[in-house]
Design an enzyme around this catalytic site. Structure first.
Site, short mmCIF file in Angstrom:
data_model
loop_
_atom_site.label_atom_id
_atom_site.label_comp_id
_atom_site.label_asym_id
_atom_site.label_seq_id
_atom_site.Cartn_x
_atom_site.Cartn_y
_atom_site.Cartn_z
N LYS A 93 0.85 -1.20 0.00
CA LYS A 93 0.00 0.00 0.00
C LYS A 93 0.87 1.23 0.00
O LYS A 93 1.81 1.35 0.80
CB LYS A 93 -0.86 -0.01 1.29
CG LYS A 93 -1.83 1.16 1.38
CD LYS A 93 -3.10 0.88 0.63
CE LYS A 93 -3.91 2.13 0.32
NZ LYS A 93 -3.47 2.85 -0.90
N GLN A 114 7.23 3.89 3.95
CA GLN A 114 5.81 3.55 3.95
C GLN A 114 5.54 2.28 4.76
O GLN A 114 4.51 2.16 5.42
CB GLN A 114 5.33 3.37 2.50
CG GLN A 114 3.82 3.42 2.34
CD GLN A 114 3.27 4.84 2.26
OE1 GLN A 114 3.86 5.69 1.61
NE2 GLN A 114 2.16 5.10 2.92
N LYS A 117 5.43 3.57 8.28
CA LYS A 117 4.26 4.42 8.50
C LYS A 117 3.00 3.57 8.61
O LYS A 117 2.18 3.71 9.52
CB LYS A 117 4.13 5.38 7.31
CG LYS A 117 2.98 6.35 7.42
CD LYS A 117 2.67 7.07 6.10
CE LYS A 117 3.86 7.70 5.43
NZ LYS A 117 3.48 8.75 4.47
N LYS A 129 5.56 1.98 -2.92
CA LYS A 129 5.50 3.32 -3.52
C LYS A 129 5.77 3.17 -5.00
O LYS A 129 6.44 2.24 -5.43
CB LYS A 129 6.59 4.21 -2.90
CG LYS A 129 6.32 5.69 -3.07
CD LYS A 129 5.38 6.19 -2.00
CE LYS A 129 5.05 7.64 -2.16
NZ LYS A 129 4.36 8.14 -0.95
N GLY A 168 -2.81 8.16 -4.36
CA GLY A 168 -2.17 9.36 -4.90
C GLY A 168 -0.93 9.75 -4.11
O GLY A 168 -0.64 9.22 -3.02
N ASP A 169 -0.17 10.65 -4.66
CA ASP A 169 0.94 11.31 -3.98
C ASP A 169 1.18 12.58 -4.81
O ASP A 169 0.24 13.06 -5.46
CB ASP A 169 2.17 10.37 -3.92
CG ASP A 169 3.20 10.82 -2.88
OD1 ASP A 169 2.97 10.60 -1.69
OD2 ASP A 169 4.23 11.41 -3.25
N THR A 212 -4.67 13.54 5.12
CA THR A 212 -3.26 13.71 5.52
C THR A 212 -3.10 15.02 6.28
O THR A 212 -2.49 15.07 7.36
CB THR A 212 -2.32 13.66 4.30
OG1 THR A 212 -2.68 12.54 3.49
CG2 THR A 212 -0.88 13.54 4.71
N ASN A 243 -2.30 19.37 -1.59
CA ASN A 243 -3.35 18.78 -0.79
C ASN A 243 -3.05 18.78 0.71
O ASN A 243 -3.86 19.21 1.53
CB ASN A 243 -3.46 17.33 -1.31
CG ASN A 243 -4.68 16.66 -0.85
OD1 ASN A 243 -5.71 17.30 -0.69
ND2 ASN A 243 -4.58 15.37 -0.58
N SER A 380 -7.03 5.72 3.70
CA SER A 380 -7.01 4.77 2.58
C SER A 380 -7.37 3.37 3.08
O SER A 380 -8.09 2.63 2.42
CB SER A 380 -5.61 4.72 1.95
OG SER A 380 -5.43 5.75 1.02
#
Ligand code: GLU
Length: 447
Positions: A93, A114, A117, A129, A168-169, A212, A243, A380
């Site tokens: 993810k 990630q 996290k 990622k 997204g990123d 976020t 964002n 998410s």
């Protein structure tokens, strides 16, 4: 050399030679190793399992060509990647980033971070990622759509709701996710949650876009509460206009803080008494038009300083929300000189190793992105469960769940980061995440 530095150096020298040519990856892994190698060595099973070495080597790296036609009918070629870090606690993810400067080094460090996290969220989410060296700037909407479709043609065989779930990123927002999801669903012939960050009309979660930024402020509130302080009237400098930056700013303002700055690569929009809602709307407008923040129209009561960063103004709190390595030693010193005593990362690894040394020297309370910005991936995770259940939560329900998750992350991190007179959030985040990953890795055997 103390024990932890010696173990860190020993660990780094055990990594494949080629990885030493990846500066961002080495920076990220060095920070983690410094905090967790002593923990690994104090546990015979974890030492024997070589947990950190296994996390340092991604499960796989997928690299692919993306071929598409621009509006003039010319063939364009980009490079795409997906780094699948670890699926030991859940399906891979993590986000997708489209930027001309994206390199495998970035994606390796981001996938590694990630994993940590996502472990902190308490949800069943592995780490990954991906992205492409595609520059959406100056591209028409239909070019971006065709790029997304071509990208997904190459990526689709490797993802799925129980396999790998991108989101997204940087430069990948709701519109791009819409195109990517449509292309995946058509190709797979399935209607499942293979991506998150989807629009509300086709399986997205309420509050995902805001998550976020909102989560960052909820985490900040928990930090302040522990220190016996409140958010109200605090002066907050925020970098970025995307964002994360905008939703963090909106939530901070709604809770009575003064957001004194937002920025982009052209400069900083600043108001010593706090930016107004109008200023924030202006930032959102400019962002969606793909334009820089300045010059400002007269109706906006703020100044635009070309080439300036948000760290050049008096503030209490700094929230870097733009990109990696935006705060070096000089910027960190500027923050300290301007009165900042707390920094929480909305972006992934925005502080360099030298920047961190300056913050530590001046006792700035520091919260790393893997804890402070985990709200996005946490929602998410909630989007994945909603999609599987085919039952959706209201915005209030998601917001309440997000607050709870950020408070839980803060509690977990505080427990493992406890030190005399306070909390070392970086160590707490690394150790808490490591423990969860290590116990899952050892439980599943040598794989
Ligand atoms: N790109 C975001 C991050 O850095 C979100 C990832 C996701 O939702 O999967 O955590």
């Amino acid at each position: 050399m103390d024990r932890s530095s010696a173990l860190t150096e020993q660990f780094l020298s055990s990594l494949p030679q080629a990885d030493h040519a990846l500066p961002n990856f080495i920076q990220a892994i060095r920070e983690v190793a410094t905090d967790v190698m002593t923990v690994e060595k104090n546990n015979a099973d974890w030492t024997a399992a070589r947990v950190l070495n296994r996390l340092a080597e991604p499960d796989r790296v997928i690299s692919f060509r993306v071929t598409w036609e621009d509006d003039d009918g010319a063939v364009q070629i980009n490079r795409g990647w997906r780094v699948q870090g670890s699926n030991v606690i859940g399906p891979y993810k993590g986000g997708l980033r489209f930027h001309p400067g994206v390199t495998l080094d970035d994606l390796r460090f981001l996938a590694f971070e990630q994993c940590f996290k996502n472990a902190l969220t308490g949800l069943p989410l592995g780490g990954a990622k991906g992205g492409a060296d595609f520059d959406p700037r100056g591209r028409s909407r239909s070019e971006i759509m065709r790029f997304c479709q071509a990208f997904m043609r190459a990526l689709a065989p490797f993802i799925g709701p129980d396999k790998d779930v991108p989101a997204g990123d940087i430069n990948v927002g709701t519109e791009e996710i819409g195109n990517l999801f449509g292309a995946w669903a058509q190709q797979a012939g399935l209607y499942q949650g293979a991506l998150t960050g989807k629009g509300l009309s086709y399986g997205g979660s309420a509050v995902r876009t805001e998550a976020t930024g909102y989560g960052l402020i909820y985490f900040l509130q928990a930090m302040l509460e522990r220190m016996g302080e409140a958010l109200e009237d605090k002066r907050i400098a925020i970098s970025g206009k995307g964002n994360v930056a905008r939703h963090a700013a909106a939530k901070a303002m709604a809770l009575g803080a003064k957001v004194i700055a937002l920025s982009d690569t052209a400069g900083t929009i600043h108001a010593a008494d706090g930016l107004s809602r109008d200023a924030l709307d202006w930032v959102a407008e400019r962002k969606s038009a793909g334009e820089s923040l300045g010059p400002l129209p007269n109706r906006i009561d703020a100044e635009f300083a070309e080439g300036a960063t948000p760290w050049e103004y008096p503030a209490d709190i700094a929230l870097p929300c733009a990109t990696q390595n935006e705060i070096d030693a000089d910027q960190a010193q500027a923050l300290v000189d301007n009165g900042v005593t707390l920094l929480a990362e909305g972006a992934n690894m925005p502080t360099t190793a030298d920047g961190l040394r300056v913050l530590r020297k001046h006792s700035v309370t520091y919260a790393p992105g893997k804890a402070a910005n985990a709200g996005g991936v946490a929602v998410s995770g909630l989007e994945m469960s909603q999609m599987s259940q085919r039952r959706f939560m209201s915005a209030d329900e998601v917001d309440t769940a997000l607050k709870g998750i950020m408070a839980d992350i803060h509690a977990r991190v505080s427990e493992d980061g406890q030190r005399s007179g306070g909390v070392n959030y970086a160590r707490g985040a690394n150790v808490a995440a490591y423990r969860r990953l290590a116990s899952a890795i050892t439980a599943q055997g040598v794989l």
